[in-house]
Design a protein around this motif. Structure first.
Motif, short mmCIF file in Angstrom:
data_model
loop_
_atom_site.label_atom_id
_atom_site.label_comp_id
_atom_site.label_asym_id
_atom_site.label_seq_id
_atom_site.Cartn_x
_atom_site.Cartn_y
_atom_site.Cartn_z
N ASP A 170 -7.74 -4.83 21.09
CA ASP A 170 -6.68 -3.88 20.76
C ASP A 170 -5.32 -4.53 20.54
O ASP A 170 -4.50 -4.01 19.79
N SER A 171 -5.07 -5.65 21.17
CA SER A 171 -3.76 -6.28 21.06
C SER A 171 -3.58 -7.03 19.74
O SER A 171 -2.48 -7.47 19.43
N ARG A 172 -4.66 -7.16 18.97
CA ARG A 172 -4.59 -7.94 17.74
C ARG A 172 -4.29 -7.04 16.54
O ARG A 172 -4.61 -5.85 16.53
N PRO A 173 -3.67 -7.59 15.49
CA PRO A 173 -3.38 -6.79 14.29
C PRO A 173 -4.64 -6.51 13.48
O PRO A 173 -5.73 -7.01 13.78
N ARG A 174 -4.47 -5.75 12.44
CA ARG A 174 -5.59 -5.27 11.63
C ARG A 174 -6.31 -6.40 10.92
O ARG A 174 -5.75 -7.46 10.64
N GLY A 175 -7.60 -6.17 10.62
CA GLY A 175 -8.28 -7.01 9.65
C GLY A 175 -7.71 -6.73 8.28
O GLY A 175 -7.20 -5.64 8.00
N PRO A 176 -7.78 -7.68 7.35
CA PRO A 176 -7.07 -7.52 6.08
C PRO A 176 -7.56 -6.39 5.20
O PRO A 176 -6.81 -5.93 4.33
N LEU A 177 -8.79 -5.90 5.37
CA LEU A 177 -9.27 -4.80 4.54
C LEU A 177 -9.14 -3.45 5.23
O LEU A 177 -9.63 -2.43 4.72
N SER A 178 -8.50 -3.42 6.38
CA SER A 178 -8.33 -2.18 7.15
C SER A 178 -6.92 -1.64 7.00
O SER A 178 -5.97 -2.39 6.73
N SER A 179 -6.78 -0.34 7.18
CA SER A 179 -5.44 0.22 7.35
C SER A 179 -4.91 -0.21 8.71
O SER A 179 -5.66 -0.69 9.56
N ALA A 180 -3.62 -0.06 8.91
CA ALA A 180 -2.98 -0.53 10.14
C ALA A 180 -2.71 0.65 11.07
O ALA A 180 -2.49 1.77 10.62
N ARG A 181 -2.75 0.38 12.36
CA ARG A 181 -2.32 1.41 13.29
C ARG A 181 -0.81 1.59 13.16
O ARG A 181 -0.11 0.64 12.86
N PRO A 182 -0.27 2.78 13.36
CA PRO A 182 -0.94 4.00 13.86
C PRO A 182 -1.54 4.87 12.76
O PRO A 182 -2.00 5.96 13.04
N ALA A 183 -1.53 4.40 11.50
CA ALA A 183 -2.09 5.23 10.43
C ALA A 183 -3.62 5.23 10.46
O ALA A 183 -4.25 6.18 9.98
N TRP A 184 -4.24 4.16 11.01
CA TRP A 184 -5.69 4.09 10.99
C TRP A 184 -6.33 5.26 11.71
O TRP A 184 -5.85 5.72 12.75
N SER A 185 -7.45 5.74 11.17
CA SER A 185 -8.29 6.73 11.85
C SER A 185 -9.65 6.71 11.15
O SER A 185 -9.80 6.10 10.08
N PRO A 186 -10.66 7.38 11.71
CA PRO A 186 -11.93 7.48 10.99
C PRO A 186 -11.81 8.17 9.64
O PRO A 186 -12.74 8.08 8.82
N PHE A 187 -10.69 8.85 9.37
CA PHE A 187 -10.44 9.47 8.07
C PHE A 187 -9.47 8.66 7.23
O PHE A 187 -9.06 9.11 6.15
N ASN A 188 -9.09 7.48 7.69
CA ASN A 188 -8.15 6.63 6.96
C ASN A 188 -8.44 5.18 7.32
O ASN A 188 -7.64 4.50 7.97
N VAL A 189 -9.60 4.68 6.88
CA VAL A 189 -10.08 3.39 7.37
C VAL A 189 -9.51 2.20 6.61
O VAL A 189 -9.54 1.08 7.10
N GLY A 190 -9.04 2.41 5.39
CA GLY A 190 -8.51 1.28 4.63
C GLY A 190 -9.11 1.20 3.25
O GLY A 190 -9.32 2.21 2.57
N LEU A 191 -9.41 -0.03 2.81
CA LEU A 191 -9.85 -0.26 1.44
C LEU A 191 -11.12 0.53 1.11
O LEU A 191 -11.26 1.03 -0.02
N GLN A 192 -12.06 0.66 2.04
CA GLN A 192 -13.29 1.39 1.76
C GLN A 192 -13.00 2.79 1.24
O GLN A 192 -13.60 3.24 0.26
N LEU A 193 -12.08 3.51 1.90
CA LEU A 193 -11.71 4.85 1.45
C LEU A 193 -10.85 4.79 0.19
O LEU A 193 -11.06 5.57 -0.75
N ASP A 194 -9.89 3.88 0.15
CA ASP A 194 -8.98 3.84 -0.99
C ASP A 194 -9.71 3.60 -2.30
O ASP A 194 -9.31 4.11 -3.35
N LEU A 195 -10.81 2.83 -2.27
CA LEU A 195 -11.56 2.57 -3.50
C LEU A 195 -12.16 3.85 -4.08
O LEU A 195 -12.25 4.00 -5.30
#
Length: 651
Positions: free
Chosen positions: A464-489
């Motif tokens: 939890d203390s580490r930043p996002r993986g590069p293909l993920s959205s960042a907290r606090p925006a991340w959620s199961p409905f906003n995962v990052g590149l997978q959804l954005d594509l």
């Protein structure tokens, strides 16, 4: 409102020590050729509506068959027309905050219950919510994400694979919102065979969310209504999700046990069956489902039986929709061999998520060329339906991100801001993360597991203390409905599909990049090479993620051994494990009837840098020379009369 609460230690003991006695006595389905009749559909709807009325929770109720045909959508008087998407953890973005029709959410829940289940395991939308979050089990800090992290963005309404439209037809059918992780969706069974699912949305201001806290048992009215609706069509107790483990943790099925209400089989006054454009026309009323395994369902035995017991996706006339075919740099015999060998590995593999223990794995296998074009799909008979779309997403992810022009392809569908955030420009983008300006442009080989490593909201996964993986959205925006590149594509096609009328969008991405139904970010997708050149990919889905990985990886290995010609895996020094990622991971003691270990590597889980790839498969799994047909075998031929034996029996 919660019924009771358990301490974290007590719940962990509960999930780790789930009862197994019933699993050993689990009977085989008595009659597999089952379907939901009109009277069955009416009974499920009436039971749901009666309980919803007694609870004062006007509901929207959907029923589907096993391949996703919508058989009924019913709304009670006073039911909310819309539902707001909210995880409760995000500051916004992605699907967070959208208001979608309640009918869409109810259908998605019903499809999830049907698609995740089989005669070997029964999963609900609560099960789905348990295995897609950023920690597994949820809320346990500093542990990796759920094993099916990202699966919610499958079965999308925009796709070149899943089927759409209101009339009954072949499956698999699309889901308006992909797979659902919101409690209130269950599978429906008859004589031990899954025949469909039911989904419920209830209350005055409903929220389409996810249960973030497994350390309590919720009093969720949608789940109580849906579980009461299932009465008479219950999953066998011995295959419910709590009998199944992932990573040694038992899954969750329902928090409504003990609170189901007896209900009337007659509809209360005031409600009506409603039109859902693109999914269900109310004028004809409830309708019967299709029988899974017959051509009418779109999934059944391969009509030319090239692979013994393999099933195929079928057209309305019973022909194979995706028979082995040459394309790109892969020939038809090579595609056949890749499918055939993967199916054989699955037949020998010890399943992770099926009851009884020791059952063979049940999966779908997809093969694509380097551009993501479908070259063939095959499946074992009882594989869960969700794995059809997911196996193709995995194959396409491996092929797309392993291409030397992957970055350019992504730039054609990402906005400039997205491309900078994920690929190159942001301090946490992939190029900065790896210190490689040419990332996704230098032909590095990526599996779907490796992509998943960098598509989590923290890297390393779960810390939890580490930043996002590069293909993920960042907290606090991340959620199961906003995962990052997978959804954005896929967001353009998904949003268009949610427009009034539910139009059928044949491609989820804004441009043809080889991911028309999206990509997947959990294990089971492996690229295929010939003499160091990318030629395609294999995707496998339907069992445990390590089993999926192994079946894809060894399927490629065995096909290469049969055919020669340089067909096989990526060169060692070009695999994503050279970047510190996990390329593939195979399970311990993976084969029934064998104690073989390290079957995907000679030394541990992965080949070491510069070392030759040594596959220590059990002797009975070693390939033998055999002919590979270049044309389909004729019905009645020796190939049809003598189906292939599982490889644990080969000598």
């Amino acid at each position: 409102m919660n019924r009771w609460r358990l301490s974290p230690a007590a719940l962990l003991g509960l999930v780790l020590l789930a009862p197994w006695h019933a699993a050993a006595r689990c009977p085989a389905p008595a009659a597999p050729d089952q379907r939901l009749e009109v009277a069955d559909v009416e009974r499920v709807v009436a039971q749901a509506a009666d309980v919803a009325g007694r609870l004062g929770q006007p509901a929207t109720i959907a029923v589907v068959d096993r391949v996703g045909n919508v058989l009924a959508v019913y709304q009670m008087a006073g039911a909310a027309p819309g539902i707001r998407i909210s995880s409760g953890v995000s500051s916004g973005g992605g699907l967070e905050g959208l208001v979608v029709p309640s009918t869409a959410a109810a259908i998605a829940k019903a499809i999830t219950g049907a698609y995740l289940s089989s005669s070997g395991q029964a999963f609900s939308t609560r099960t789905a919510g348990f295995i897609v979050q950023d920690h597994f089990p949820p809320m346990i800090r500093n542990v990796p994400a759920g094993p099916l992290f990202g699966v919610q963005f499958s079965q999308l309404p925009c796709s070149d694979l899943v089927q759409g439209g209101e009339p009954l037809g072949i499956g698999p059918r699309r889901s308006p919102l992909g797979l659902s992780a919101d409690p209130g969706g269950f599978p429906l069974y008859k004589a031990g065979s899954v025949v469909g699912g039911v989904g419920v949305v209830a209350g005055g201001s409903p929220v389409y969310g996810i249960d973030l806290n497994p350390f309590d048992f919720d009093n969720d009215p949608e789940e109580v209504i849906a579980h009461s609706a299932v009465r008479g069509f219950d999953a066998p107790d011995c295959i419910r999700a709590e009998r199944v483990t992932a990573g040694g943790v038992s899954l969750r099925y329902s928090d409504a046990d003990g609170r189901r209400l007896a209900s009337s089989a007659s509809l209360p006054a005031g409600g009506a069956y409603v039109d859902v454009p693109g999914y269900f026309a109310a004028a004809g009323g409830p309708r019967a489902g299709r029988i899974f395994g017959r051509a009418e369902s779109g999934i059944g035995p391969d009509p030319v039986n090239l692979m013994g017991n393999a099933f195929a996706l079928l057209t309305a006339t019973g022909a194979n929709r995706f028979p082995p075919a040459g394309g790109g740099s892969l020939s038809q015999p090579e595609v056949f061999a890749l499918l055939d060998e993967a199916i054989e590995v699955a037949n020998a593999a010890r399943a992770q998520i099926r009851i009884p223990l020791g059952s063979p794995a049940q999966v779908t296998v997809s093969v694509v060329d380097a551009s993501g074009n479908i070259l063939g799909i095959a499946r074992t008979p009882d594989a869960p339906v969700f794995g059809i779309d997911v196996s193709l997403q995995k194959a396409r992810a491996a092929a797309l991100f392993s291409r030397p022009d992957a970055a350019a392809r992504l730039a054609s569908v990402n906005s400039p801001a997205q491309q900078a955030f994920y690929i190159s420009g942001d301090p946490r983008s992939a190029s900065a993360f790896f210190g490689r300006p040419t990332i996704f442009a230098d032909g590095m080989a990526f599996t779907s597991r490796a992509l998943g490593n960098i598509a989590r909201p923290s890297y390393p996964d779960g810390i939890d203390s580490r930043p996002r993986g590069p293909l993920s959205s960042a907290r606090p925006a991340w959620s199961p409905f906003n995962v990052g590149l997978q959804l954005d594509l896929v967001f353009p096609g998904l949003a268009a599909s949610l427009a009034p009328g539910g139009p059928i969008i044949p491609r989820c991405t804004a441009a043809p990049i080889g991911a028309d139904n999206g990509v997947q970010i959990f294990p089971g997708g492996v690229p295929v090479y010939r003499n160091g050149v990318l030629v395609g990919a294999v995707g496998v889905s339907g069992d445990g993620v390590d089993q999926d990985d192994m079946i894809a990886f060894l399927g490629i290995t065995r096909a290469g051994r049969w055919l020669g010609g340089g067909l096989g895996h990526a060169p060692l020094l070009r695999r994503a494990d050279q970047l510190g990622l996990r390329y593939v991971q195979c399970p311990q003691s993976p084969f029934n009837g064998s104690d073989a270990q390290n079957v995907c590597s000679g030394e541990g889980d992965l080949p070491t840098q510069g070392a030759p790839l040594l596959l220590r498969m059990p002797p009975e799994a070693q390939p033998r020379p055999k002919p590979v047909p270049s044309t389909p075998a004729r019905p009645g031929s020796a190939e049809r009369a003598s189906p292939r034996r599982p490889m644990e029996r080969e000598r």
